[in-house]
Design a protein around this motif. Structure first.
Motif, PDB file in Angstrom:
ATOM      1  N   TRP A 178       0.849  -1.192   0.000  1.00 47.31           N
ATOM      2  CA  TRP A 178       0.000   0.000   0.000  1.00 47.31           C
ATOM      3  C   TRP A 178       0.880   1.236   0.000  1.00 47.31           C
ATOM      4  CZ3 TRP A 178      -5.423  -0.215   0.189  1.00 47.31           C
ATOM      5  CH2 TRP A 178      -5.968  -1.487   0.374  1.00 47.31           C
ATOM      6  N   LEU A 179       0.320   2.338  -0.461  1.00 46.18           N
ATOM      7  CA  LEU A 179       1.036   3.607  -0.365  1.00 46.18           C
ATOM      8  C   LEU A 179       0.038   4.754  -0.487  1.00 46.18           C
ATOM      9  CD1 LEU A 179       1.239   4.908  -3.483  1.00 46.18           C
ATOM     10  CD2 LEU A 179       2.910   3.090  -3.728  1.00 46.18           C
ATOM     11  N   GLU A 180       0.481   5.940  -0.091  1.00 41.07           N
ATOM     12  CA  GLU A 180      -0.303   7.150  -0.268  1.00 41.07           C
ATOM     13  C   GLU A 180       0.490   8.077  -1.175  1.00 41.07           C
ATOM     14  OE1 GLU A 180       0.674   6.287   2.974  1.00 41.07           O
ATOM     15  OE2 GLU A 180      -1.146   5.141   3.387  1.00 41.07           O
ATOM     16  N   VAL A 181      -0.251   8.817  -1.995  1.00 42.63           N
ATOM     17  CA  VAL A 181       0.408   9.775  -2.888  1.00 42.63           C
ATOM     18  C   VAL A 181      -0.463  11.032  -2.948  1.00 42.63           C
ATOM     19  CG1 VAL A 181      -0.609   8.562  -4.901  1.00 42.63           C
ATOM     20  CG2 VAL A 181       1.295  10.118  -5.262  1.00 42.63           C
ATOM     21  N   ARG A 182       0.184  12.196  -3.022  1.00 40.02           N
ATOM     22  CA  ARG A 182      -0.583  13.445  -3.126  1.00 40.02           C
ATOM     23  C   ARG A 182      -1.482  13.387  -4.349  1.00 40.02           C
ATOM     24  NH1 ARG A 182       0.575  18.303  -0.509  1.00 40.02           N
ATOM     25  NH2 ARG A 182       2.224  18.069   1.035  1.00 40.02           N
ATOM     26  N   GLU A 183      -2.704  13.853  -4.178  1.00 44.02           N
ATOM     27  CA  GLU A 183      -3.657  13.810  -5.284  1.00 44.02           C
ATOM     28  C   GLU A 183      -3.124  14.558  -6.508  1.00 44.02           C
ATOM     29  OE1 GLU A 183      -7.518  15.448  -4.324  1.00 44.02           O
ATOM     30  OE2 GLU A 183      -8.453  14.104  -5.790  1.00 44.02           O
ATOM     31  N   SER A 184      -2.395  15.661  -6.266  1.00 42.14           N
ATOM     32  CA  SER A 184      -1.905  16.472  -7.388  1.00 42.14           C
ATOM     33  C   SER A 184      -0.654  15.883  -8.048  1.00 42.14           C
ATOM     34  CB  SER A 184      -1.568  17.878  -6.884  1.00 42.14           C
ATOM     35  OG  SER A 184      -0.510  17.799  -5.936  1.00 42.14           O
ATOM     36  N   ASN A 185      -0.089  14.826  -7.469  1.00 44.55           N
ATOM     37  CA  ASN A 185       1.165  14.269  -8.004  1.00 44.55           C
ATOM     38  C   ASN A 185       0.838  13.279  -9.128  1.00 44.55           C
ATOM     39  OD1 ASN A 185       3.733  13.353  -8.496  1.00 44.55           O
ATOM     40  ND2 ASN A 185       4.244  12.970  -6.336  1.00 44.55           N
ATOM     41  N   LEU A 186       0.450  13.861 -10.263  1.00 47.88           N
ATOM     42  CA  LEU A 186      -0.032  13.023 -11.365  1.00 47.88           C
ATOM     43  C   LEU A 186       1.074  12.145 -11.949  1.00 47.88           C
ATOM     44  CD1 LEU A 186      -2.435  15.574 -13.116  1.00 47.88           C
ATOM     45  CD2 LEU A 186      -2.957  13.860 -11.364  1.00 47.88           C
ATOM     46  N   VAL A 187       2.317  12.648 -11.916  1.00 44.18           N
ATOM     47  CA  VAL A 187       3.441  11.842 -12.431  1.00 44.18           C
ATOM     48  C   VAL A 187       3.591  10.570 -11.595  1.00 44.18           C
ATOM     49  CG1 VAL A 187       5.967  11.754 -12.618  1.00 44.18           C
ATOM     50  CG2 VAL A 187       4.712  13.695 -13.554  1.00 44.18           C
ATOM     51  N   ALA A 188       3.594  10.729 -10.268  1.00 46.97           N
ATOM     52  CA  ALA A 188       3.768   9.551  -9.401  1.00 46.97           C
ATOM     53  C   ALA A 188       2.581   8.603  -9.545  1.00 46.97           C
ATOM     54  CB  ALA A 188       3.950   9.988  -7.951  1.00 46.97           C
ATOM     55  N   ARG A 189       1.363   9.167  -9.648  1.00 46.62           N
ATOM     56  CA  ARG A 189       0.188   8.289  -9.789  1.00 46.62           C
ATOM     57  C   ARG A 189       0.290   7.482 -11.083  1.00 46.62           C
ATOM     58  NH1 ARG A 189      -4.870  12.138  -8.569  1.00 46.62           N
ATOM     59  NH2 ARG A 189      -6.025  10.264  -9.176  1.00 46.62           N
ATOM     60  N   LYS A 190       0.762   8.136 -12.135  1.00 51.04           N
ATOM     61  CA  LYS A 190       0.937   7.440 -13.422  1.00 51.04           C
ATOM     62  C   LYS A 190       2.018   6.368 -13.299  1.00 51.04           C
ATOM     63  CE  LYS A 190       0.541   8.862 -18.177  1.00 51.04           C
ATOM     64  NZ  LYS A 190       0.506   9.960 -19.110  1.00 51.04           N
ATOM     65  N   PHE A 191       3.120   6.764 -12.629  1.00 49.39           N
ATOM     66  CA  PHE A 191       4.218   5.824 -12.422  1.00 49.39           C
ATOM     67  C   PHE A 191       3.715   4.580 -11.680  1.00 49.39           C
ATOM     68  CE2 PHE A 191       7.156   4.366  -9.077  1.00 49.39           C
ATOM     69  CZ  PHE A 191       8.106   3.741  -9.868  1.00 49.39           C
ATOM     70  N   TYR A 192       3.017   4.779 -10.557  1.00 45.23           N
ATOM     71  CA  TYR A 192       2.565   3.628  -9.767  1.00 45.23           C
ATOM     72  C   TYR A 192       1.582   2.767 -10.578  1.00 45.23           C
ATOM     73  CZ  TYR A 192       4.756   5.684  -5.621  1.00 45.23           C
ATOM     74  OH  TYR A 192       5.662   6.187  -4.716  1.00 45.23           O
ATOM     75  N   ARG A 193       0.705   3.424 -11.339  1.00 46.45           N
ATOM     76  CA  ARG A 193      -0.220   2.622 -12.171  1.00 46.45           C
ATOM     77  C   ARG A 193       0.559   1.800 -13.188  1.00 46.45           C
ATOM     78  NH1 ARG A 193      -3.647   7.290 -12.099  1.00 46.45           N
ATOM     79  NH2 ARG A 193      -2.934   7.854 -14.178  1.00 46.45           N
ATOM     80  N   SER A 194       1.639   2.397 -13.727  1.00 49.05           N
ATOM     81  CA  SER A 194       2.415   1.691 -14.761  1.00 49.05           C
ATOM     82  C   SER A 194       3.099   0.448 -14.210  1.00 49.05           C
ATOM     83  CB  SER A 194       3.454   2.622 -15.393  1.00 49.05           C
ATOM     84  OG  SER A 194       4.629   2.654 -14.596  1.00 49.05           O
ATOM     85  N   ILE A 195       3.296   0.399 -12.878  1.00 45.49           N
ATOM     86  CA  ILE A 195       3.932  -0.801 -12.304  1.00 45.49           C
ATOM     87  C   ILE A 195       2.902  -1.671 -11.564  1.00 45.49           C
ATOM     88  CG2 ILE A 195       6.269   0.159 -12.230  1.00 45.49           C
ATOM     89  CD1 ILE A 195       5.825   0.590  -9.159  1.00 45.49           C
ATOM     90  N   GLY A 196       1.629  -1.455 -11.878  1.00 47.13           N
ATOM     91  CA  GLY A 196       0.607  -2.396 -11.415  1.00 47.13           C
ATOM     92  C   GLY A 196      -0.194  -2.003 -10.190  1.00 47.13           C
ATOM     93  N   PHE A 197       0.014  -0.772  -9.677  1.00 47.69           N
ATOM     94  CA  PHE A 197      -0.796  -0.332  -8.535  1.00 47.69           C
ATOM     95  C   PHE A 197      -2.154   0.157  -9.028  1.00 47.69           C
ATOM     96  CE2 PHE A 197       3.207  -0.494  -6.442  1.00 47.69           C
ATOM     97  CZ  PHE A 197       2.946  -0.569  -5.077  1.00 47.69           C
ATOM     98  N   VAL A 198      -3.168  -0.017  -8.172  1.00 44.89           N
ATOM     99  CA  VAL A 198      -4.488   0.530  -8.499  1.00 44.89           C
ATOM    100  C   VAL A 198      -4.894   1.504  -7.392  1.00 44.89           C
ATOM    101  CG1 VAL A 198      -5.329  -1.370  -9.938  1.00 44.89           C
ATOM    102  CG2 VAL A 198      -5.620  -1.490  -7.472  1.00 44.89           C
ATOM    103  N   GLU A 199      -5.713   2.486  -7.780  1.00 44.72           N
ATOM    104  CA  GLU A 199      -6.147   3.504  -6.829  1.00 44.72           C
ATOM    105  C   GLU A 199      -7.355   2.980  -6.077  1.00 44.72           C
ATOM    106  OE1 GLU A 199      -6.290   7.328  -8.790  1.00 44.72           O
ATOM    107  OE2 GLU A 199      -4.116   7.236  -9.163  1.00 44.72           O
ATOM    108  N   LYS A 200      -7.241   2.970  -4.737  1.00 48.70           N
ATOM    109  CA  LYS A 200      -8.282   2.327  -3.926  1.00 48.70           C
ATOM    110  C   LYS A 200      -9.146   3.322  -3.172  1.00 48.70           C
ATOM    111  CE  LYS A 200      -8.219  -1.987  -3.216  1.00 48.70           C
ATOM    112  NZ  LYS A 200      -9.011  -3.026  -3.856  1.00 48.70           N
ATOM    113  N   GLY A 201      -8.752   4.582  -3.112  1.00 49.94           N
ATOM    114  CA  GLY A 201      -9.570   5.547  -2.367  1.00 49.94           C
ATOM    115  C   GLY A 201      -8.772   6.776  -2.026  1.00 49.94           C
ATOM    116  N   LYS A 202      -9.362   7.566  -1.147  1.00 49.34           N
ATOM    117  CA  LYS A 202      -8.777   8.869  -0.845  1.00 49.34           C
ATOM    118  C   LYS A 202      -8.800   9.076   0.670  1.00 49.34           C
ATOM    119  CE  LYS A 202     -10.064  12.354  -3.672  1.00 49.34           C
ATOM    120  NZ  LYS A 202     -10.697  13.586  -4.179  1.00 49.34           N
ATOM    121  N   VAL A 203      -7.737   9.685   1.216  1.00 48.49           N
ATOM    122  CA  VAL A 203      -7.775  10.063   2.635  1.00 48.49           C
ATOM    123  C   VAL A 203      -7.779  11.588   2.696  1.00 48.49           C
ATOM    124  CG1 VAL A 203      -6.721   9.861   4.912  1.00 48.49           C
ATOM    125  CG2 VAL A 203      -6.421   8.024   3.256  1.00 48.49           C
ATOM    126  N   ARG A 204      -8.903  12.125   3.134  1.00 48.96           N
ATOM    127  CA  ARG A 204      -9.063  13.588   3.166  1.00 48.96           C
ATOM    128  C   ARG A 204      -8.070  14.214   4.148  1.00 48.96           C
ATOM    129  NH1 ARG A 204     -12.271  14.958  -0.583  1.00 48.96           N
ATOM    130  NH2 ARG A 204     -14.020  13.585  -1.045  1.00 48.96           N
TER     131      ARG A 204
END
Ligand code: COA
Length: 149
Positions: free
Chosen positions: A107-133
């Protein structure tokens, strides 16, 4: 380019902190790396290219609801070395450690605005499971997950 992923050593701290400060607007203090390393020397790994330190990953294995899970706490690659597969190699090393520790998910958390990291993690098989306000105080976190099989 000779890429090596190896265990962190205390003498790496200056370089790790330099990359941390140039990668994040809210960098960890240097002692946070030392604290985690002293708690568990396996939790910090670094990437070197021709001997130069160019990135790191911090991962912990925690107990959640009675099962062991990996938790990526930090990851960065020096700007001039990005997009050459170093982030992927660091995450592979982290996943191997997590698996060897008896956990089968990360598991990991990433800033919502960090689109590069979100793309990177998706590219290595991570899926987005939710949001922590408010996870970062000024911003929400996207929670990402990967099953290591
Ligand atoms: C996120 C980060 C660690 C990625 O490291 P990296 O070494 O550049 O990543 P890799 O080269 O291994 O990239 C693997 C894949 O991720 C995706 N990716 C990585 N950077 C990307 C970008 N800028 N734009 C689009 N896709 C990207 C691509 O699919 C890439 O594969 P490809 O290059 O074959 O297309 C790096 O951008 C970084 O240090 N960012 C600043 C710190 C940070 O945000 N850390 C994460 C905090 S949660």
């Amino acid at each position: 380019m000779e890429l090596t992923i190896r265990a962190f050593r205390p003498s790496d701290i200056r370089e790790v902190c330099r990359i941390e400060k140039s990668s994040f607007k809210d960098p960890w203090p240097c002692h946070a790396f030392m604290h985690l390393y002293l708690k568990n020397p396996e939790s910090v790994r670094v990437a070197t290219v021709n001997g130069k330190l160019v990135g790191y990953v911090v991962v912990d294995v925690e107990e959640r609801d009675g099962k062991k899970v990996g938790h990526v706490l930090n990851l960065a690659v020096e700007e001039g070395f990005r997009r050459t597969g170093i982030g992927r190699a660091l995450m592979e090393a982290a996943a191997s450690y997590v698996k060897a520790s008896g956990a089968s998910e990360v598991w990991l958390e990433v800033r919502e605005s960090n689109l590069v990291a979100r793309k990177f993690y998706r590219s290595i098989g991570f899926v987005e499971k939710g949001k922590v306000r408010g996870y970062y105080g000024d911003e929400d976190a996207i929670v990402m997950y990967k099953n290591l099989g």
